[in-house]
Design a protein around this motif. Structure first.
Motif, PDB file in Angstrom:
ATOM      1  N   PRO A   1       0.804  -1.245  -0.019  1.00 33.60           N
ATOM      2  CA  PRO A   1      -0.089  -0.038  -0.010  1.00 33.60           C
ATOM      3  C   PRO A   1       0.841   1.080  -0.013  1.00 33.60           C
ATOM      4  CG  PRO A   1       0.167  -0.815   2.243  1.00 33.60           C
ATOM      5  CD  PRO A   1       0.875  -1.695   1.267  1.00 33.60           C
ATOM      6  N   PHE A   2       0.180   2.349  -0.401  1.00 34.18           N
ATOM      7  CA  PHE A   2       1.148   3.497  -0.558  1.00 34.18           C
ATOM      8  C   PHE A   2       1.963   4.013   0.505  1.00 34.18           C
ATOM      9  CE2 PHE A   2      -2.873   5.432   0.466  1.00 34.18           C
ATOM     10  CZ  PHE A   2      -2.709   6.416   1.232  1.00 34.18           C
ATOM     11  N   TRP A   3       1.246   3.776   1.862  1.00 37.10           N
ATOM     12  CA  TRP A   3       1.872   4.137   2.940  1.00 37.10           C
ATOM     13  C   TRP A   3       3.010   3.636   3.419  1.00 37.10           C
ATOM     14  CZ3 TRP A   3      -2.940   2.200   2.470  1.00 37.10           C
ATOM     15  CH2 TRP A   3      -2.988   0.866   3.279  1.00 37.10           C
ATOM     16  N   GLU A   4       3.236   2.163   2.888  1.00 40.32           N
ATOM     17  CA  GLU A   4       4.524   1.345   3.152  1.00 40.32           C
ATOM     18  C   GLU A   4       5.442   1.533   2.137  1.00 40.32           C
ATOM     19  OE1 GLU A   4       3.010  -2.369   3.877  1.00 40.32           O
ATOM     20  OE2 GLU A   4       1.952  -2.071   5.669  1.00 40.32           O
ATOM     21  N   HIS A   5       4.835   2.158   0.933  1.00 41.81           N
ATOM     22  CA  HIS A   5       5.788   2.275  -0.207  1.00 41.81           C
ATOM     23  C   HIS A   5       6.760   3.298   0.043  1.00 41.81           C
ATOM     24  CE1 HIS A   5       7.599   3.182  -4.385  1.00 41.81           C
ATOM     25  NE2 HIS A   5       6.719   2.136  -4.822  1.00 41.81           N
ATOM     26  N   SER A   6       8.034   3.309  -0.265  1.00 36.73           N
ATOM     27  CA  SER A   6       9.230   4.145  -0.113  1.00 36.73           C
ATOM     28  C   SER A   6       8.615   5.415  -0.746  1.00 36.73           C
ATOM     29  CB  SER A   6      10.642   3.977  -0.631  1.00 36.73           C
ATOM     30  OG  SER A   6      11.408   4.934  -0.858  1.00 36.73           O
ATOM     31  N   LEU A   7       8.508   6.650   0.158  1.00 39.81           N
ATOM     32  CA  LEU A   7       8.038   7.926  -0.419  1.00 39.81           C
ATOM     33  C   LEU A   7       8.978   8.538  -1.288  1.00 39.81           C
ATOM     34  CD1 LEU A   7       5.957  10.231  -0.529  1.00 39.81           C
ATOM     35  CD2 LEU A   7       7.208  11.038   1.590  1.00 39.81           C
ATOM     36  N   ASP A   8      10.416   8.251  -1.105  1.00 41.19           N
ATOM     37  CA  ASP A   8      11.360   8.938  -1.819  1.00 41.19           C
ATOM     38  C   ASP A   8      11.617   8.138  -3.134  1.00 41.19           C
ATOM     39  OD1 ASP A   8      12.433  10.416   0.121  1.00 41.19           O
ATOM     40  OD2 ASP A   8      14.008   9.440   0.745  1.00 41.19           O
ATOM     41  N   ASN A   9      11.216   7.000  -3.208  1.00 40.60           N
ATOM     42  CA  ASN A   9      11.076   6.294  -4.633  1.00 40.60           C
ATOM     43  C   ASN A   9      10.023   6.644  -5.383  1.00 40.60           C
ATOM     44  OD1 ASN A   9      13.575   4.889  -4.342  1.00 40.60           O
ATOM     45  ND2 ASN A   9      12.679   2.824  -3.443  1.00 40.60           N
TER      46      ASN A   9
END
Length: 308
Positions: free
Chosen positions: A133-141
């Protein structure tokens, strides 16, 4: 090939050249042309006779993507081999000054002429984290993906469009994944691919009064160098991978979308497609071309029958 002598023979020769090289005299820029669909597009535009500025970050001795050896010089050489003219220019399309310098150079070298821009920069494969889910995906990436795959297109079009507007003609093509606004399984990837579709739609509206067309194009299941490596096969034995993924039987080479772009660029009525998102397989059926192996896969049709 000349069929007759004298003036009639000259006209026949010119007709043959026009038919075999419909983009002779045209100037194109293909960004992200180091490998994959970008390379396929550049080569097919060259085969149609265009001068193609091949851009990307990977040059001889300075690969920009870990584990990949392809370079823009190799792509430019393939353009030459197919009868076009390939010009390799190292450009990081996220850097405004580099992009500006590219189009200033084209303006000087081509007397202000630019007929075709294909925005193919991607660079998001290594940044995409599937099944998160988006909140676990690297924000920087996720943010870097937008920088590479969306912002770079915006920067590039900003400096390409004035050359086309000045001559009141031209074609800008956004390369994406999919023809619609459906969710593509992970937020940042989905955002990048849908954003490029809307870029084409929005640019088409702004450019219409100036005779310039913008649209989006997507390949189907692309048999790129990286995909072949993923399946452990080469182009010569790619069908061996169908045992691992039955959908791979519907895959296509990078030259298929390249042929689609060349067909669009040669179509005098391409403006009727302004703002649309189109797929290689649908365009193959419309324009009558096949992939380099003689097949005519259509991922849209296959997807509708298999997944919907």
């Amino acid at each position: 090939m000349e069929r007759e002598s004298g003036n009639n023979g000259q006209r026949a020769s010119e007709t043959d050249t026009s038919a075999s090289k419909p983009l002779a005299g045209r100037v194109a820029v293909v960004t992200g042309a180091t490998r994959g669909g970008g390379r396929g597009v550049a080569v097919m535009l060259g085969e149609a006779g265009a001068t193609v500025y091949v851009t990307g970050r990977s040059v001889k001795g300075r690969p920009a993507t870990e584990g990949r050896t392809e370079t823009i010089e190799e792509t430019a050489a393939l353009v030459d081999e197919r009868g076009g003219r390939g010009i390799a220019v190292r450009t990081d399309h996220t850097e405004e000054e580099e992009v500006k310098a590219l189009f200033e150079r084209i303006g000087r070298e081509q007397d202000g002429r630019l007929d075709i821009l294909v925005n193919g920069v991607w660079g998001g494969d290594a940044l995409t984290e599937w099944d998160k889910p988006f909140w676990e995906h690297s924000l920087d990436n996720g943010l870097l993906m937008q920088r590479r795959a969306v912002h770079s297109h915006m920067i590039t079009s900003r400096y390409a469009a004035p050359l086309m507007v000045a001559r009141r003609q031209g074609l800008i093509i956004e390369v994406t994944d999919g023809c619609d606004y459906r969710y593509r399984g992970t937020l940042y990837y989905s955002l990048a691919k849908i954003s490029t579709i809307h870029l084409a739609e929005a640019m088409a509206a702004d450019l219409k009064p100036f005779g310039v067309t913008a649209l989006a194009i997507t390949p189907g299941f692309l048999r790129s160098e990286e995909v072949l490596d993923h399946f452990g096969v080469a182009e010569s034995n790619w069908r061996d991978a169908v045992a691992k993924d039955e959908h791979f039987a519907q895959s296509e080479t990078p030259y298929y979308v390249g042929k689609a772009v060349a067909a669009l660029a040669a179509d005098p009525n391409v403006s009727a497609k302004a703002g649309k998102a189109l797929m290689s397989g649908d365009l193959a059926e419309e324009y009558g071309f096949t992939d380099v192996d003689g097949s005519r896969p259509n991922w849209n049709t296959y997807y509708a029958k298999t997944f919907v």
